[in-house]
Motif scaffolding. Structure first.
Motif, PDB file in Angstrom:
ATOM      1  N   UNK A 135      51.639  -9.406   4.337  1.00  0.00           N
ATOM      2  CA  UNK A 135      50.843  -8.834   5.915  1.00  0.00           C
ATOM      3  C   UNK A 135      50.845  -7.466   6.534  1.00  0.00           C
ATOM      4  N   UNK A 136      52.229  -6.930   6.365  1.00  0.00           N
ATOM      5  CA  UNK A 136      52.166  -6.211   6.829  1.00  0.00           C
ATOM      6  C   UNK A 136      51.516  -4.514   6.372  1.00  0.00           C
ATOM      7  N   UNK A 140      36.280  -3.896   3.196  1.00  0.00           N
ATOM      8  CA  UNK A 140      37.495  -4.888   3.474  1.00  0.00           C
ATOM      9  C   UNK A 140      38.719  -4.553   2.548  1.00  0.00           C
ATOM     10  N   UNK A 141      39.454  -4.921   2.663  1.00  0.00           N
ATOM     11  CA  UNK A 141      41.155  -4.183   2.274  1.00  0.00           C
ATOM     12  C   UNK A 141      41.650  -6.016   1.598  1.00  0.00           C
ATOM     13  N   UNK A 169      44.196  -1.841   7.875  1.00  0.00           N
ATOM     14  CA  UNK A 169      43.476  -1.908   9.074  1.00  0.00           C
ATOM     15  C   UNK A 169      43.514  -0.647  10.292  1.00  0.00           C
ATOM     16  N   UNK A 170      44.350   0.272  10.093  1.00  0.00           N
ATOM     17  CA  UNK A 170      45.021   1.494  10.777  1.00  0.00           C
ATOM     18  C   UNK A 170      44.575   2.153  10.130  1.00  0.00           C
ATOM     19  N   UNK A 171      44.395   2.436   9.203  1.00  0.00           N
ATOM     20  CA  UNK A 171      44.215   4.032   8.670  1.00  0.00           C
ATOM     21  C   UNK A 171      42.518   3.352   8.251  1.00  0.00           C
ATOM     22  N   UNK A 193      37.905  -1.418   7.796  1.00  0.00           N
ATOM     23  CA  UNK A 193      36.798  -2.959   8.473  1.00  0.00           C
ATOM     24  C   UNK A 193      37.417  -4.069   8.912  1.00  0.00           C
ATOM     25  N   UNK A 194      37.623  -4.826   7.445  1.00  0.00           N
ATOM     26  CA  UNK A 194      38.693  -6.490   7.610  1.00  0.00           C
ATOM     27  C   UNK A 194      39.169  -6.313   6.623  1.00  0.00           C
ATOM     28  N   UNK A 195      40.393  -7.731   6.583  1.00  0.00           N
ATOM     29  CA  UNK A 195      41.354  -7.004   5.519  1.00  0.00           C
ATOM     30  C   UNK A 195      41.163  -9.268   5.026  1.00  0.00           C
ATOM     31  N   UNK A 196      41.979  -9.016   3.655  1.00  0.00           N
ATOM     32  CA  UNK A 196      41.692 -10.620   3.857  1.00  0.00           C
ATOM     33  C   UNK A 196      43.217 -11.009   3.253  1.00  0.00           C
TER      34      UNK A 196
END
Length: 347
Positions: A194-195, A188-189, A201-203, A206-209
């Motif tokens: 937002x960008x 998770x990152x 996600x592009x690299x 599995x999920x972002x916060x």
């Protein structure tokens, strides 16, 4: 006397592009024509300082710093005693191997120059060769990706681990790539921009916060399951926390979320001091691991950057010509304006 252009600190928040003598290689040296050079947070630190203190001056007088420690280029001259390197080799550089001081970090030479002298050039020690399938701007990521790789090595993350990376800058995203290439189950990152989360996600995250809008502990519990600290209090099931942001809030978020025997790896330079919740660390038996530089990783990463160069290329947000070096540094000085800026040189 042949000259070249080189970037150095020019006062607080400013650079100077100056004409300096073009280095002449000795029998053990090579001369590299720089084709690309990344801008790092360390460069910005020198700009905020306006230079660095001169050791010879007790009054704290500042002297200019030749900037740039993320260069990639092409060898154009080779000393008579140099083995295994030839004119035309495309190389990345170990800035810490220079005998006259770390390249771009207070040493005699900086990589943000038209030419760079590699003293006592040794293949695999001071430089590594990469093939022409890799663009120079991507090759220039070699040094920061070695920093990210050391952080991941220090984490000892395995395939079954669940990891969160705080900070979606170049080091955090680099760590994300290395974790996934290492086979880590779930990464998770977390970031506030937002960008940058989209880039994560592009690299391969599995999920972002979005930690500006979401409760980190609650989201990590959703993603990694529920566990407990040493006192049985509910905590997220995250195994490893990587701090690539350097903000006090990040450190505290990790302590607040940490389960029993979790690990926190600190790779970011802490931007300012903060009170550390030692009680919270005690309740989780949280292990703090510091990660500095790249003791062995500087060329360990090179073959994998070559293999996955299209993936690493996604880290670069701006490619700026050397003629516009001032603009490149302005972008990096402006919070949120750019993720990774690489300065390119005419071929």
């Amino acid at each position: 006397m042949a000259t070249m252009k080189s970037v150095q600190t020019g006062g607080v928040g400013k650079i100077d592009v100056v004409n300096v003598e073009r280095p002449v290689p000795g029998p053990k040296d090579v001369l590299v024509k720089v084709r690309a050079c990344g801008i790092c947070g360390t460069d910005i630190t020198f700009l905020h300082m306006g230079g660095m203190p001169a050791r010879a001056h007790a009054g704290g007088e500042l002297i200019p710093v030749a900037l740039g420690h993320e260069p990639a280029g092409e060898i154009v001259e080779v000393g008579a005693e140099v083995a295994d390197l030839t004119v035309g080799d495309r190389v990345v550089v170990n800035p810490q191997d220079a005998p006259t001081g770390i390249i771009g970090c207070g040493g005699k030479f900086g990589g943000m120059s038209e030419y760079l002298l590699i003293e006592n050039a040794v293949l695999g020690k001071s430089v590594a060769v990469f093939p022409d399938i890799v663009p120079f701007d991507v090759a220039a990521l070699n040094e920061p990706m070695a920093v990210a790789r050391h952080c991941v090595n220090r984490s000892e993350a395995g395939p079954a681990d669940k990891v969160v990376v705080f900070g979606a800058g170049p080091i955090g995203l680099g760590a994300t790539i290395w974790l996934k290439l290492r086979g880590v189950e779930h990464v998770v990152v977390a970031d506030v921009i937002p960008s940058r989360l989209e880039k994560a996600l592009a690299v391969g995250a599995d999920a972002v916060i979005d930690s500006a809008k979401e409760n980190v502990t609650e989201r990590l519990t959703e993603l990694h399951g529920q566990a407990a600290n040493a006192l049985g209090q509910p905590r997220a099931g995250t195994d490893i926390y990587i701090d690539a942001a350097g903000a006090p809030a990040v450190f505290q978020a990790a302590v607040d979320s940490a389960k029993w025997k979790a690990k926190l790896v600190m790779v970011a330079v802490q931007k300012k001091g903060s009170d550390i919740d030692l009680g919270g660390m005690l309740r989780s038996e949280l292990t703090l691991v510091a990660s500095q530089g790249y003791p062995t990783e500087i060329f360990e990463v090179t073959p994998e950057i070559v293999e996955h160069h299209e993936r690493f290329a996604k880290l670069i947000s701006h490619r700026v010509p050397f003629a516009e070096a001032g603009h490149a540094f302005e972008l990096t000085l402006t919070p949120g304006a750019a993720e990774k800026v690489v300065v390119t040189f005419d071929e």
